[in-house]
Design an enzyme around this catalytic site. Structure first.
Site, short mmCIF file in Angstrom:
data_model
loop_
_atom_site.label_atom_id
_atom_site.label_comp_id
_atom_site.label_asym_id
_atom_site.label_seq_id
_atom_site.Cartn_x
_atom_site.Cartn_y
_atom_site.Cartn_z
N GLY A 25 -23.58 28.23 -26.27
CA GLY A 25 -23.40 29.48 -27.00
C GLY A 25 -22.93 29.26 -28.43
O GLY A 25 -23.43 29.90 -29.37
N ARG A 78 -14.13 19.13 -28.73
CA ARG A 78 -12.89 18.51 -28.29
C ARG A 78 -12.80 17.16 -28.98
O ARG A 78 -13.81 16.47 -29.14
CB ARG A 78 -12.86 18.32 -26.76
N GLU A 125 -4.23 15.58 -29.85
CA GLU A 125 -3.51 16.71 -30.46
C GLU A 125 -2.11 16.84 -29.86
O GLU A 125 -1.96 16.67 -28.66
CB GLU A 125 -4.28 18.02 -30.21
N HIS A 163 -6.92 22.93 -34.99
CA HIS A 163 -7.49 23.60 -33.82
C HIS A 163 -7.39 25.13 -33.97
O HIS A 163 -6.73 25.80 -33.18
CB HIS A 163 -6.80 23.14 -32.53
#
Length: 337
Positions: free
Chosen positions: A170, A250, A279, A297
């Protein structure tokens, strides 16, 4: 539901930040349990203590990772047998071991929020593509140091450049339309070629062809055992000299150390990153390189998108406890519903 009939129990992992009206409506039809734990070790003990017995569904946020850690085999085994549904508030679900959930008897059915994130993430993606192509970060850095424009490497126009999208879900499909508005030609690679209707005319190429012909490579694929470090040293070697690399998926789909080497050698002209391998820790070689545009992020970091994500995840909980079906089961479990 009769007045004496107990409401279904729902466990909340994390907290609701925005969609309070939807949450209040949901709590009218269920009893909500909150863990008291602040560490994984305590959470496992809390699960084993019987405190959550009878819980049918759990609502989970990305930030609950701090309490639960990975939802892996150990945790799935500690959950009460009554827990049948896990509604995760996010598009990515790499923090959940789907195989372990599916292997449970009966299976623990997991849902994500597949399309609510598309626009916001593709917008950040496009921002990073433009910023990295134009090498804006170096100029912004010089400006703040009082050196006006400094001497950043001249940037590139997006018009006429080939954007290679790895993972045409998507977000990738949304990005394609936005990139085409800037005059980019879009090619993509997926595990499976999309229908003409879904791909919107983007050209399907092999993985190697994507690497060797993209002027800009965008990573838009989920993180799992097959995609971890799918971009590493051998892949950078196959890319064009001066390629631009952008990642909003990611961090661990790319070997960050290999990216730093490719940036240092000039193989990669610049990079735009919204996600990182460890992260919130960032590789010092990325921090120290002015040709890298870094965002902490923030792909879905808008009020509208976060409300939409929470409402979608709550809808999964509501449908689970009222109909026994999830609105958006993860693809791996579609056949288990």
């Amino acid at each position: 539901m009769g007045s004496h009939e107990a409401k279904p129990k729902v466990l909340i992992l994390g907290k609701v930040d925005f969609a309070h009206d939807a949450w209040n409506a949901l709590t009218q039809i269920c009893d909500v349990l909150n863990p008291a734990s602040t560490t994984r070790e305590d959470f496992v003990k809390e699960c084993q203590s019987g405190k959550f017995d009878g819980v049918v569904a759990a609502y989970r946020t990305f930030h609950s990772f701090g309490i639960t850690g990975l939802i892996d085999q150990e945790l799935v085994g500690a959950f009460p047998p009554s827990l049948r549904y896990l509604a995760s508030c996010g598009a990515g679900y790499d923090q959940i071991d789907i195989d372990a959930c599916s292997a449970r008897n009966p299976p623990l059915l997991v849902s994500n929020v597949p399309t609510a994130v598309d626009d916001a993430t593709a917008d950040v993606n496009m921002f990073l593509i433009l910023g990295a192509l134009r090498n804006f970060n170096a100029g912004m850095h010089s400006l703040r140091e009082g050196k006006w424009r400094g001497r950043p490497a001249l940037g590139h126009d997006p018009q006429g450049k080939t954007l290679g999208i790895l993972g045409m879900g998507g977000i990738g499909r949304n990005l394609k339309k936005k990139a085409e508005a800037f005059g980019m030609k879009v090619i993509y690679h997926n595990r499976r070629q999309l229908s003409e209707e879904l791909s919107g005319g983007a050209q399907y190429v092999t993985f190697d062809e994507l690497l060797s012909t993209s002027d800009v490579l965008s990573l838009n694929l989920p993180l799992n055992n097959n995609t971890r470090h799918i971009i590493g040293k051998p892949e950078f070697a196959k890319m064009k000299d001066g390629v631009v690399v952008v990642n909003t998926a990611r961090g661990a789909v790319m070997d960050e150390a290999a990216l730093v080497d490719a940036l240092d050698s000039g193989k990669v002209f610049s990079a735009g990153l919204d996600v990182f391998e460890e992260e919130p820790k960032i590789h010092p070689g990325l921090i120290g390189n002015q040709n890298v545009l870094l965002v902490p992020h923030m792909g879905t970091w808008t009020i509208e998108t976060l409300i939409a994500m929470e409402e979608w995840a709550m809808e999964n909980v509501k449908l689970a406890i009222t109909t026994g079906k999830l609105k958006s089961p993860v693809p791996e479990q579609v056949d288990l519903q």
